[in-house]
Design a protein around this motif. Structure first.
Motif, mmCIF file in Angstrom:
data_model
loop_
_atom_site.group_PDB
_atom_site.id
_atom_site.type_symbol
_atom_site.label_atom_id
_atom_site.label_comp_id
_atom_site.label_asym_id
_atom_site.label_seq_id
_atom_site.Cartn_x
_atom_site.Cartn_y
_atom_site.Cartn_z
ATOM 1 N N UNK A 1 31.913 -4.079 -47.121
ATOM 2 C CA UNK A 1 33.224 -4.648 -46.980
ATOM 3 C C UNK A 1 32.807 -6.159 -46.925
ATOM 4 N N UNK A 2 31.516 -6.700 -46.585
ATOM 5 C CA UNK A 2 31.320 -8.139 -46.527
ATOM 6 C C UNK A 2 31.373 -8.844 -47.925
ATOM 7 N N UNK B 1 41.009 -13.777 -43.490
ATOM 8 C CA UNK B 1 39.914 -13.155 -44.047
ATOM 9 C C UNK B 1 38.775 -13.669 -43.122
ATOM 10 N N UNK B 2 38.895 -15.101 -42.815
ATOM 11 C CA UNK B 2 37.831 -15.334 -42.042
ATOM 12 C C UNK B 2 37.764 -14.694 -40.665
ATOM 13 N N UNK B 3 39.064 -14.346 -40.287
ATOM 14 C CA UNK B 3 38.829 -13.547 -38.829
ATOM 15 C C UNK B 3 38.128 -12.153 -38.935
ATOM 16 N N UNK C 1 32.826 -9.162 -38.340
ATOM 17 C CA UNK C 1 31.742 -8.151 -38.918
ATOM 18 C C UNK C 1 30.483 -9.034 -39.075
ATOM 19 N N UNK C 2 30.554 -10.292 -39.419
ATOM 20 C CA UNK C 2 29.371 -11.193 -39.405
ATOM 21 C C UNK C 2 29.368 -12.205 -38.207
ATOM 22 N N UNK D 1 28.152 -20.615 -40.858
ATOM 23 C CA UNK D 1 29.031 -21.302 -41.940
ATOM 24 C C UNK D 1 30.400 -20.914 -41.834
ATOM 25 N N UNK D 2 30.756 -19.687 -41.199
ATOM 26 C CA UNK D 2 31.953 -19.251 -41.000
ATOM 27 C C UNK D 2 32.863 -20.145 -40.180
#
Length: 272
Positions: A22-23, A45-47, A52-53, A58-59
């Motif tokens: 998925x990542x 998408x960032x959420x 997950x990460x 950086x997110x």
């Protein structure tokens, strides 16, 4: 009884995709959304990526960038304050957009050679009224740019606005307005403007005005007329001392004191 002959088999639930699968897909879709300026979808998408990460710093920076692009400056400011990373420029820019010029100017270092810091400093100088310093800074920023770039056009617009404001303040318009003998605003509002010297009020023809007879009648005569109108509304043979029936608006058969006629009662008894 109808029996169901066909038995449908329930589909088995789809297995969840692996995190390693998925990542890469989410990062690729995030890149495409930012390139194509689809910032609302990029925020969603960032959420997903942050769930997950969770350790990727950086997110957080990407999320702040997307919030600034969506003009959600209050959310970006709260995220910057809760983050452990020093987002100095983003913090100063959000304060500038939220009209907190004092906090934004405290975050700017005067010795910084970064171009984005200089542009933000020029914008703060313009908003604080230091137009001469803003003009000098804009001209130094435009000296090493090509006139065909978008940044040159934006800086030229800001430079023109700074020059117009400086020209307005330097030519003594404010001083000339202070020297005018204009009374205060409350005096102007309370006192109406005087009529001009050659003003003549229009003549009124009183011959065409008729006075109604109702206005010339005495008050006692008007009261007698009202009493006559009230008396005409009631019947001549009405007993004024009798109490008004409160159920007068209901149909006769629905009133509490209604009794059926004897003939109708005998017919109903025979039917039984």
């Amino acid at each position: 009884m109808i029996e169901r002959t066909v038995k449908y088999k329930k589909p088995s639930p789809k297995p969840e995709k692996n995190r390693d699968v998925r990542l890469p897909r989410l990062y690729k879709s995030l890149y495409d959304q930012i390139i194509n300026n689809h910032y609302k979808n990029a925020l969603k998408t960032v959420n997903k990526l942050q769930r997950l990460d969770t350790d990727n710093e950086e997110l957080i920076k990407t999320r702040i960038f997307i919030l600034l692009q969506l003009d959600q400056f209050s959310h970006a400011s709260s995220l910057i304050q809760s983050s452990s990373q020093p987002f100095a420029y983003e913090h100063a820019y959000t304060n500038y957009r939220l009209k907190n010029e004092h906090l934004a100017s405290q975050s700017i270092s005067p010795d910084s050679d970064d171009r984005k810091w200089k542009i933000l400093s020029a914008q703060l100088l313009y908003r604080q009224g230091d137009y001469k310093s803003a003009i000098d800074l804009y001209e130094s920023l435009m000296s090493d740019l090509s006139p065909d770039t978008d940044e040159y056009t934006d800086l030229e617009t800001n430079l023109k606005a700074s020059k117009e404001c400086l020209d307005f303040h330097r030519h003594g318009y404010l001083q000339a307005m202070d020297e005018l003998n204009v009374p205060p605003l409350d005096v102007l509002e309370n006192n109406p403007a005087p009529f001009p010297d050659n003003y003549k009020p229009p003549a009124i023809d009183t011959s065409s005005v008729t006075v109604s007879s109702a206005t010339t009648e005495t008050p006692s005569k008007l009261l007698k007329q009202k009493e006559k109108r009230r008396a005409a509304m009631h019947s001549k043979h009405a007993n004024k001392n009798m109490q008004i029936d409160p159920e007068r608006w209901l149909p006769m058969k629905e009133r509490s004191y209604y009794r059926k006629p004897r003939q109708q009662m005998s017919i109903n008894h025979k039917r039984r």
